[in-house]
Scaffold this motif. Structure first.
Motif: not given
Length: 307
Positions: A56-57, A77-80, A45-46, A68-71
């Motif tokens: 969409k990840a 990373m700027g991922i959705n 995704s990145f 923290e991973i979600a944040r």
């Protein structure tokens, strides 16, 4: 525009440390340390984002590490990212040690229930014709090893483009669902067919065997010798590697997958897909973490200049 979905069943916080001449049984001092948001689907995704393609990840997270991973996925990373928060356990912390040799210690991950999986299936039910789904990475012990097969069976009538980066039975069992792309390396092909590959003709022969089982396109990674693609139209494409100093092996294969997808989506040209995939893989291998857009295209220019 096709929607690209990636799934990371077992994402992690990657704690990457550098130690001079690591020794067991004594105290070692860290020279450099970083914390990254890890997971093969997230890596894809990145790189897609760097190439201008949103995705969409999906996946599962748990505990404070999962938060923290979600944040990090969203903010750094700027991922959705649309992760499912599960109740039991915690998301992994993986230690990546860089010294005279690279070593890894990977965590276990949370317990994922049938109810959690149903939430994922509902997300995937939103997929439409010609959307892209990337299945890659390890599967937690709490999930059946047949989960890839279950997902593709559920989606088989939607005519999606599935990309499967897996090994052994996990790969072979999904070929009947005609994945758009699979990416074994030469050693994995040897294990699958219990053979010793002696030549490029052998690679092509067994790539076509995988196509006979259902794979549309077979991309074989050959490490320092580049890669070989046998496409769904019978074309064979061979390419070398980018030149540079390897700093990092984590995420290079995922970067190649992302680059191939992006290259193909541009105009359906398989050679362009292979070139961009190779540039992405090389750029990540030559970086401290995942590659950036500028460095990817720098490697792509170098690659094209050598042709």
């Amino acid at each position: 525009m096709k929607i690209i979905y990636t799934i990371t069943f077992n994402p992690a916080l990657d704690y990457v440390i550098s130690v001079d001449h690591f020794k067991t049984g004594v105290v070692n001092r860290v020279n450099e340390e970083h914390i990254f948001c890890g997971g093969k689907g997230l890596n894809v995704s990145f790189i897609l984002k760097e190439l201008g393609y949103d995705s969409k990840a999906l996946g599962f997270v748990a505990g404070f590490t999962g938060d923290e991973i979600a944040r990090l996925a969203r903010e750094e990373m700027g991922i959705n990212a649309d992760f499912i928060k599960v109740k039991e356990g915690m998301s992994r912390i993986n230690v990546k040690l860089r010294s005279d040799e690279e070593s890894e210690i990977n965590g276990i991950g949370p317990k994922i229930t049938k109810e959690d999986l149903e939430k994922l299936f509902k997300q995937l039910d939103q997929m439409d014709k010609s959307d892209v789904l990337v299945l890659s990475g390890s599967i937690p012990k709490s999930i059946s090893s047949g989960i890839y097969e279950t997902i593709l069976h559920r989606l088989q009538d939607k005519n999606i483009f599935s990309v499967v980066d897996a090994t052994g039975d996990l790969l072979m069992n999904v070929l009947k669902y005609k994945p758009f792309l699979i990416k074994p390396n030469n050693h994995e092909i040897e294990e699958i067919f219990n053979v010793k590959l002696e030549s490029e003709e052998d690679l092509i022969f067994y790539a076509k065997k995988l196509q006979e089982e259902g794979a549309r396109n077979v991309l074989i990674s050959l490490a320092g010798d580049g890669s070989l693609l046998v496409d769904e139209h019978g074309g064979t494409h061979r390419i070398g590697v980018c030149k540079g100093k390897v700093k990092n092996s984590v995420g290079a294969g995922d970067s190649m997958v992302a680059g191939f997808i992006a290259g193909y989506l541009r105009n359906g040209d398989y050679m362009e897909a292979l070139e961009l995939g190779t540039a992405c893989g090389g750029a990540t291998a030559f970086s401290d973490s995942l590659a950036t857009k500028d460095f990817i295209y720098e490697n792509l220019r170098q690659l094209k200049g050598e042709k």
